[in-house]
Design a protein around this motif. Structure first.
Motif, PDB file in Angstrom:
ATOM      1  N   ASP A 111     -53.977  19.786  38.206  1.00  0.00           N
ATOM      2  CA  ASP A 111     -53.213  20.238  39.376  1.00  0.00           C
ATOM      3  C   ASP A 111     -51.723  20.287  39.053  1.00  0.00           C
ATOM      4  N   ALA A 112     -51.376  21.060  38.021  1.00  0.00           N
ATOM      5  CA  ALA A 112     -49.983  21.210  37.596  1.00  0.00           C
ATOM      6  C   ALA A 112     -49.942  22.372  36.602  1.00  0.00           C
ATOM      7  N   PRO A 113     -48.768  22.961  36.380  1.00  0.00           N
ATOM      8  CA  PRO A 113     -48.673  24.047  35.395  1.00  0.00           C
ATOM      9  C   PRO A 113     -48.888  23.532  33.976  1.00  0.00           C
ATOM     10  N   MET A 114     -49.406  24.393  33.110  1.00  0.00           N
ATOM     11  CA  MET A 114     -49.629  24.003  31.724  1.00  0.00           C
ATOM     12  C   MET A 114     -48.328  23.641  31.025  1.00  0.00           C
ATOM     13  N   ALA A 115     -47.251  24.355  31.342  1.00  0.00           N
ATOM     14  CA  ALA A 115     -45.977  24.153  30.647  1.00  0.00           C
ATOM     15  C   ALA A 115     -45.453  22.731  30.784  1.00  0.00           C
ATOM     16  N   SER A 160     -53.057  29.375  33.807  1.00  0.00           N
ATOM     17  CA  SER A 160     -53.323  29.278  32.376  1.00  0.00           C
ATOM     18  C   SER A 160     -54.640  28.548  32.131  1.00  0.00           C
ATOM     19  N   LEU A 161     -55.210  28.795  30.967  1.00  0.00           N
ATOM     20  CA  LEU A 161     -56.504  28.226  30.607  1.00  0.00           C
ATOM     21  C   LEU A 161     -56.423  27.579  29.234  1.00  0.00           C
ATOM     22  N   MET A 173     -50.947  13.540  31.788  1.00  0.00           N
ATOM     23  CA  MET A 173     -51.731  14.677  32.250  1.00  0.00           C
ATOM     24  C   MET A 173     -53.037  14.170  32.847  1.00  0.00           C
ATOM     25  N   LYS A 174     -53.249  14.446  34.126  1.00  0.00           N
ATOM     26  CA  LYS A 174     -54.457  14.025  34.817  1.00  0.00           C
ATOM     27  C   LYS A 174     -55.438  15.188  34.847  1.00  0.00           C
ATOM     28  N   VAL A 175     -56.526  15.034  34.100  1.00  0.00           N
ATOM     29  CA  VAL A 175     -57.543  16.075  34.004  1.00  0.00           C
ATOM     30  C   VAL A 175     -58.738  15.678  34.861  1.00  0.00           C
ATOM     31  N   PHE A 186     -57.281  25.927  22.302  1.00  0.00           N
ATOM     32  CA  PHE A 186     -56.755  27.281  22.472  1.00  0.00           C
ATOM     33  C   PHE A 186     -56.123  27.373  23.864  1.00  0.00           C
ATOM     34  N   ALA A 187     -54.915  27.926  23.934  1.00  0.00           N
ATOM     35  CA  ALA A 187     -54.220  28.069  25.214  1.00  0.00           C
ATOM     36  C   ALA A 187     -54.029  29.545  25.530  1.00  0.00           C
ATOM     37  N   PHE A 188     -54.422  29.954  26.751  1.00  0.00           N
ATOM     38  CA  PHE A 188     -54.353  31.348  27.179  1.00  0.00           C
ATOM     39  C   PHE A 188     -53.500  31.476  28.437  1.00  0.00           C
TER      40      PHE A 188
END
Length: 450
Positions: free
Chosen positions: A100-104, A141-142, A1-3, A45-47
């Motif tokens: 730059d990708a979906p959370m899933a 998503s956040l 995961m690149k943040v 927390f994931a929203f």
């Protein structure tokens, strides 16, 4: 995961009337604040979308900090030499990030080092007592990474603040207001009455520093890193509503009619304690114990308000011979948990206040808290952090509560987090950290009720 980190700033309290307090103030930490872990604790927390823009979440944080001023302060030694928090509205760290990708497909389903990228770094002991990171994903998503210093708030107090942050973001009044009297609430009795052996329970004598025993920082990080990354793995275990019900029934089956059945917490901890002991291959003659946090709010007389902002936690230590623990029933283990927790009552809390406040032993003998997060391996023991009665799911910025709440990746062997499921149906998640060769056996037996 690149943040990708997009910004990092300090958010200061925003007062509704526009007028900040005129003077800075030193507030002494309570005896419960000083005996707990002196570090930041991080939650994720994931929203799901839709979510408010970062600017609104930031504004809500500023308003919440004006009510919970300690979070915007700094810890240090006050003018009288006591460990205190300086209320000077220095502010909290607020980080904005993006993936730059979906959370899933980005966030791992189980605990892993990648999870640490979703909150600011806390291993260097940041000066800000609260650090927040908002990470936006391409799907809308956040992820909200919250890290708060434990000496400022326990789990219950932190959950209260998070709920207030959500209310302020939704432009609603922060209610109820926190009770902020940590510096004066827990006064010792006169004369003090110390009825229990608190030394070597909450406090201990530090190990002597022997010449030549020092380990330089680089070597220390290498050793801990090798243990954490290569040998200790964190497993996420789902306990369904049906499994928990069967476990409670089995644990309580031998109780007389006059006794209430064991609680979910007592039954689950008893089951996992036995399963982990088997997985570790501990045998007769080895003593194993569990460190369990006990909230004193309802145990002390008079009760401490639920909205008290600070720490009111001590620990219970059920223990057993490993051979006896696994050879007897889960009900036997549940009884050990029940009795140990029950013993941490008002008399025990009051005795601790008297010991820590007025005996002079802590300062005179140089005692240090037994709450030590630097210990990488707990075997043959366990440490349980249970959030089952804490409403971390109450954080709501306007789009509903989180669909997932989890601790950060924390590979301390023998640590165990119990988190209620966001399904709200009585199921839960257990995050279990064990040596990898023990974890495989644990996975094999952890859903077997014996």
């Amino acid at each position: 995961m690149k943040v990708k980190i997009e910004s990092s700033k300090i958010v200061k309290p925003l007062y509704e009337d526009g007028e900040a307090p005129a003077h800075a103030e030193w507030v002494p930490l309570s005896v419960f604040d000083k005996v707990t872990y002196g570090e930041h604790v991080a939650l994720i927390f994931a929203f799901r979308p839709p979510n408010p823009p970062n600017s609104e979440v930031e504004l809500g944080l500023a308003k919440a900090l004006a009510v919970y001023r300690e979070w915007a302060g700094r810890i240090g030694d006050g003018p009288d030499g006591r460990r205190s928090v300086l209320l000077k509205d220095a502010g909290a760290r607020f980080v904005e990030a993006a993936v730059d990708a979906p959370m899933a497909v980005s966030v791992p389903s189980g605990p892993s080092p990648d999870v640490r990228r979703l909150h600011p770094r806390i291993d260097d002991g940041p000066v800000e007592l609260v650090q927040v990171q908002l990470t936006r994903f391409s799907c809308g998503s956040l992820a909200v990474g919250f890290a708060g210093h434990h000496q400022i708030a326990d789990g219950q107090a932190t959950a209260n603040f998070l709920a207030a942050w959500g209310l302020a973001t939704r432009r609603l009044p922060v209610s109820p207001a926190p009770v902020c009297d940590r510096g004066t609430r827990f006064s010792p009795r006169e004369p003090p009455v110390v009825l229990f052996p608190h030394q070597e329970v909450e406090y201990r004598t530090p190990a002597p520093n022997k010449e030549g025993d020092a380990v330089d920082k680089e070597q220390e990080e290498f050793v801990f890193g090798a243990v954490a990354q290569d040998k200790v793995k964190v497993h996420r275990m789902h306990l369904s509503k049906e499994f928990v019900a069967r476990l409670k029934a089995q644990a309580s089956s031998g109780l007389p009619p006059s006794r209430h059945g064991y609680t979910t917490f007592q039954s689950v901890v008893a089951h996992l304690w036995r399963a982990i002991t088997v997985a570790r291959r501990l045998g007769a003659g080895v003593t194993t114990k569990v460190r369990i946090s006990v909230n004193g709010r309802t145990r002390m007389h008079p009760p401490v308000p639920r909205d008290y902002f600070g720490n009111v936690v001590l620990w219970a230590f059920p223990r057993s011979d490993a051979g006896e623990l696994v050879s007897r029933s889960v009900g036997h283990a549940a009884e050990l948990v029940y009795r140990a927790v029950a013993d941490v009552d008002d008399a025990y809390f009051r005795s601790f206040v008297d010991f820590a406040s007025s005996s002079g032993a802590v300062e005179a003998e140089g005692l240090v808290p037994t709450a030590n997060s630097e210990q990488a391996v707990l075997c043959p023991d366990l440490e349980v952090d249970a959030w089952l009665g804490i409403n971390f799911h109450g954080l709501d910025f306007g789009g509903g509560g989180p669909f997932r709440v989890m601790p950060t990746y924390y590979p301390m062997e023998g640590s165990l987090f119990l988190v209620p499921s966001t399904l709200g149906d009585g199921s839960m998640e257990a995050y279990v950290a064990l040596f990898h060769n023990h974890l495989e056996e644990f996975k094999r037996i952890c859903h077997k009720i014996t």
